[in-house]
Motif scaffolding. Structure first.
Motif, PDB file in Angstrom:
ATOM      1  N   THR A  61       0.852  -1.188   0.000  1.00  0.00           N
ATOM      2  CA  THR A  61       0.000   0.000   0.000  1.00  0.00           C
ATOM      3  C   THR A  61       0.887   1.235   0.000  1.00  0.00           C
ATOM      4  O   THR A  61       1.830   1.330   0.782  1.00  0.00           O
ATOM      5  CB  THR A  61      -0.911  -0.010   1.253  1.00  0.00           C
ATOM      6  OG1 THR A  61      -1.618  -1.251   1.290  1.00  0.00           O
ATOM      7  CG2 THR A  61      -1.890   1.134   1.225  1.00  0.00           C
ATOM      8  N   ASP A  62       0.577   2.178  -0.891  1.00  0.00           N
ATOM      9  CA  ASP A  62       1.394   3.394  -0.951  1.00  0.00           C
ATOM     10  C   ASP A  62       0.948   4.404   0.111  1.00  0.00           C
ATOM     11  O   ASP A  62       0.007   4.159   0.879  1.00  0.00           O
ATOM     12  CB  ASP A  62       1.395   3.994  -2.365  1.00  0.00           C
ATOM     13  CG  ASP A  62       0.078   4.631  -2.783  1.00  0.00           C
ATOM     14  OD1 ASP A  62      -0.835   4.803  -1.934  1.00  0.00           O
ATOM     15  OD2 ASP A  62      -0.065   4.974  -3.969  1.00  0.00           O
ATOM     16  N   ALA A  63       1.628   5.529   0.159  1.00  0.00           N
ATOM     17  CA  ALA A  63       1.364   6.547   1.181  1.00  0.00           C
ATOM     18  C   ALA A  63      -0.050   7.120   1.083  1.00  0.00           C
ATOM     19  O   ALA A  63      -0.589   7.632   2.058  1.00  0.00           O
ATOM     20  CB  ALA A  63       2.389   7.677   1.061  1.00  0.00           C
ATOM     21  N   LYS A  64      -0.676   7.018  -0.095  1.00  0.00           N
ATOM     22  CA  LYS A  64      -2.038   7.520  -0.283  1.00  0.00           C
ATOM     23  C   LYS A  64      -3.094   6.455   0.047  1.00  0.00           C
ATOM     24  O   LYS A  64      -4.283   6.702  -0.100  1.00  0.00           O
ATOM     25  CB  LYS A  64      -2.231   7.995  -1.719  1.00  0.00           C
ATOM     26  CG  LYS A  64      -1.356   9.183  -2.081  1.00  0.00           C
ATOM     27  CD  LYS A  64      -1.546   9.568  -3.524  1.00  0.00           C
ATOM     28  CE  LYS A  64      -0.601  10.705  -3.898  1.00  0.00           C
ATOM     29  NZ  LYS A  64      -0.692  11.023  -5.325  1.00  0.00           N
ATOM     30  N   GLY A  65      -2.636   5.262   0.434  1.00  0.00           N
ATOM     31  CA  GLY A  65      -3.573   4.190   0.774  1.00  0.00           C
ATOM     32  C   GLY A  65      -4.035   3.359  -0.408  1.00  0.00           C
ATOM     33  O   GLY A  65      -5.004   2.601  -0.296  1.00  0.00           O
TER      34      GLY A  65
END
Length: 193
Positions: A61-65
């Motif tokens: 999962t990236d920092a933006k979810g």
């Protein structure tokens, strides 16, 4: 059920009976219900697994979810990163069941016993792990060099009717496209049949 793992390993090399007995005594059955996790991103994994039935997704999962699916793992295959498991390294990805999934699990300690007491089975596991790393790299290269439609068609060729078992938004994530784009691809493919 533990014999399934021995049968799988025996496809490439005969596993001596004593090693097969040790291996089947080490693995433990586990059932994950749909949505349940085997491992979590950034947490040290407790288990590796051989899949008896069901489907797992491995994703980060990236920092933006936003989730990015690295791979799906199906019946008669592995879900383990031996480096993370053996070296107590935090997992780079989470692993989640996409449907009820029956597993044979093994721990770090089980792996050390296997390597010490089962040289043939251990060698086969190492070869499988290396082949899996190569396969993942090859799939990543392929996903980047083919169109989304070509990648989707290839996925369906390898795993017919997988689109009935895996939610389409997960398939879209795996293909690195939006669900709407996958819908357009599916519509276009149905028109050309």
């Amino acid at each position: 059920m533990p014999n399934r793992i021995v049968d799988f390993l025996s496809r490439t090399q005969t596993i001596p009976t004593t090693e097969a007995e040790i291996l089947t005594s080490l693995v433990k059955p586990m059932t994950l219900i749909k949505g349940e996790y085997l491992n979590f991103e950034d947490k040290i994994p407790k288990h590796g697994a051989f899949i008896i039935s069901g489907i797992l997704r491995e994703f980060y999962t990236d920092a933006k979810g936003v989730d990015y699916i690295r791979r799906f793992a199906y019946e008669n295959w592995w879900m383990v990163d031996l480096y993370e498991l053996l070296q107590n390294k935090p997992a780079l990805c989470s692993v989640q069941a996409l449907e009820k999934t029956e597993l044979l699990t093994f721990t770090k300690e089980d792996c050390w016993v296997l390597m010490e007491k089962c040289p043939v089975a251990s060698k086969v596991l190492e070869e499988i792990s290396a082949a899996e790393k190569y396969s993942l790299a090859k799939k990543e290269k392929q996903k980047r060099s083919l169109s989304a439609q070509e990648n989707y068609e290839y996925l369906l060729k390898l795993h017919p009717s997988i689109d009935k078992r895996i939610p389409l938004f997960h398939i879209a994530s795996y293909l690195n496209i939006k669900p709407e784009s996958l819908s357009r691809i599916r519509k276009q493919m149905s028109l050309t049949k």
